[in-house]
Design a protein around this motif. Structure first.
Motif, PDB file in Angstrom:
ATOM      1  N   SER A 180       0.816  -1.211   0.000  1.00 44.86           N
ATOM      2  CA  SER A 180       0.000   0.000   0.000  1.00 44.86           C
ATOM      3  C   SER A 180       0.853   1.266   0.000  1.00 44.86           C
ATOM      4  CB  SER A 180      -0.924   0.008   1.223  1.00 44.86           C
ATOM      5  OG  SER A 180      -0.158   0.017   2.429  1.00 44.86           O
ATOM      6  N   TYR A 181       2.139   1.136   0.345  1.00 53.07           N
ATOM      7  CA  TYR A 181       3.014   2.308   0.384  1.00 53.07           C
ATOM      8  C   TYR A 181       4.381   1.913  -0.169  1.00 53.07           C
ATOM      9  CZ  TYR A 181       5.517   6.408   2.174  1.00 53.07           C
ATOM     10  OH  TYR A 181       6.273   7.550   2.284  1.00 53.07           O
ATOM     11  N   VAL A 182       4.841   2.654  -1.176  1.00 52.17           N
ATOM     12  CA  VAL A 182       6.090   2.346  -1.860  1.00 52.17           C
ATOM     13  C   VAL A 182       6.954   3.598  -1.935  1.00 52.17           C
ATOM     14  CG1 VAL A 182       7.139   1.496  -4.000  1.00 52.17           C
ATOM     15  CG2 VAL A 182       4.892   0.628  -3.289  1.00 52.17           C
ATOM     16  N   ILE A 183       8.246   3.440  -1.653  1.00 47.57           N
ATOM     17  CA  ILE A 183       9.216   4.506  -1.885  1.00 47.57           C
ATOM     18  C   ILE A 183      10.245   3.993  -2.887  1.00 47.57           C
ATOM     19  CG2 ILE A 183      11.115   5.837  -0.907  1.00 47.57           C
ATOM     20  CD1 ILE A 183       9.596   6.304   1.548  1.00 47.57           C
ATOM     21  N   LYS A 196       4.007   3.045 -10.475  1.00 44.64           N
ATOM     22  CA  LYS A 196       3.384   4.357 -10.680  1.00 44.64           C
ATOM     23  C   LYS A 196       3.076   5.054  -9.365  1.00 44.64           C
ATOM     24  CE  LYS A 196       1.290   3.571 -15.222  1.00 44.64           C
ATOM     25  NZ  LYS A 196       0.024   3.546 -15.994  1.00 44.64           N
ATOM     26  N   ASN A 197       2.386   4.356  -8.490  1.00 44.02           N
ATOM     27  CA  ASN A 197       1.923   4.989  -7.253  1.00 44.02           C
ATOM     28  C   ASN A 197       2.964   4.821  -6.164  1.00 44.02           C
ATOM     29  OD1 ASN A 197      -0.600   5.678  -8.446  1.00 44.02           O
ATOM     30  ND2 ASN A 197      -1.289   3.574  -8.136  1.00 44.02           N
ATOM     31  N   ALA A 198       3.844   5.795  -6.071  1.00 47.32           N
ATOM     32  CA  ALA A 198       4.945   5.698  -5.111  1.00 47.32           C
ATOM     33  C   ALA A 198       5.453   7.086  -4.763  1.00 47.32           C
ATOM     34  CB  ALA A 198       6.081   4.856  -5.687  1.00 47.32           C
ATOM     35  N   THR A 199       6.088   7.176  -3.610  1.00 46.86           N
ATOM     36  CA  THR A 199       6.887   8.349  -3.274  1.00 46.86           C
ATOM     37  C   THR A 199       8.242   8.142  -3.915  1.00 46.86           C
ATOM     38  OG1 THR A 199       5.719   8.707  -1.191  1.00 46.86           O
ATOM     39  CG2 THR A 199       7.907   9.689  -1.407  1.00 46.86           C
TER      40      THR A 199
END
Length: 214
Positions: A180-183, A196-199
């Protein structure tokens, strides 16, 4: 594409979110992200230890690769480059490499990497370089590779066969559906398109910047 230099406390807030979220992952490029720009690359390093018969053929492949944009042709050229390397690939060659001379670690990103490992965060190193070189560099610098998922190009030493799917700078993509959270950490824009959906953090020798590109 937008970049914003981040202060340490801002970076720490992003990192703390990783530590406090069980469904999180950090993804690092290797060459010039975990290493400094003064380093060799984990494929380029072989040119210093293999004969001219290898170097001349590799130069031709690299010339073509550097002058085309089609990702399918780039993948073919990358496959040719790794297949060429496979003909010379051996434990003797790997052991002959002066790792401390060829690879200089980026303390900024390495400190983050170690902090995440120590806090049991899932960490992936995803590279279009060579897996065994990455492993050897990290081991020599006392980084716990057992806690890492290293995805890179790989050759079986005994059979000379390419063990992995070919990864190029242009086709680096990962499915992050389980997180759910990617860096992301990378030195090039392509490194920051892995998911795509990442910090996204763009890295150079001296700075870590928040990346706002596509």
């Amino acid at each position: 594409m937008k970049l914003r230099t981040m202060k340490n406390n801002e970076i720490n807030k992003k990192i703390d979110k990783l530590k406090n979220n069980k469904d999180s992952v950090a993804i690092f490029d290797f060459d010039y992200t975990l290493t400094l720009s003064s380093s060799n690359s984990s494929i380029g390093v072989f040119s210093n230890y293999l004969p001219e018969s290898y170097r001349s053929k590799k130069r031709k492949i690299d010339f073509i690769t550097n002058h085309i944009r089609n990702k399918h042709i780039i993948k073919l050229m990358w496959w040719l480059k790794i297949r060429l390397l496979s003909k010379y690939y051996s434990n003797k060659v790997l052991e002959s490499i002066e790792y401390q001379e060829e690879f200089h670690l980026n303390k900024n990103t390495i400190n983050i990497l170690n902090d995440l490992i120590n806090n049991n965060v899932d960490v992936i190193i995803y590279s279009s370089g060579m897996k065994q070189i990455i492993i050897n560099v990290l081991k020599l610098n006392n980084i716990d590779i057992k806690r890492l998922n290293i995805i890179a190009n790989d050759i079986d030493i005994s059979t000379k066969r390419i063990k992995s799917k070919i990864i190029t700078p242009k086709n680096k993509r990962l499915n992050n559906s389980k997180y759910s959270y990617v860096i992301l950490f990378g030195d090039k824009n392509e490194d920051l398109k892995v998911v795509k959906n990442a910090t996204k953090f763009k890295v150079n020798d001296n700075r870590i910047e928040l990346y706002g590109g596509d």
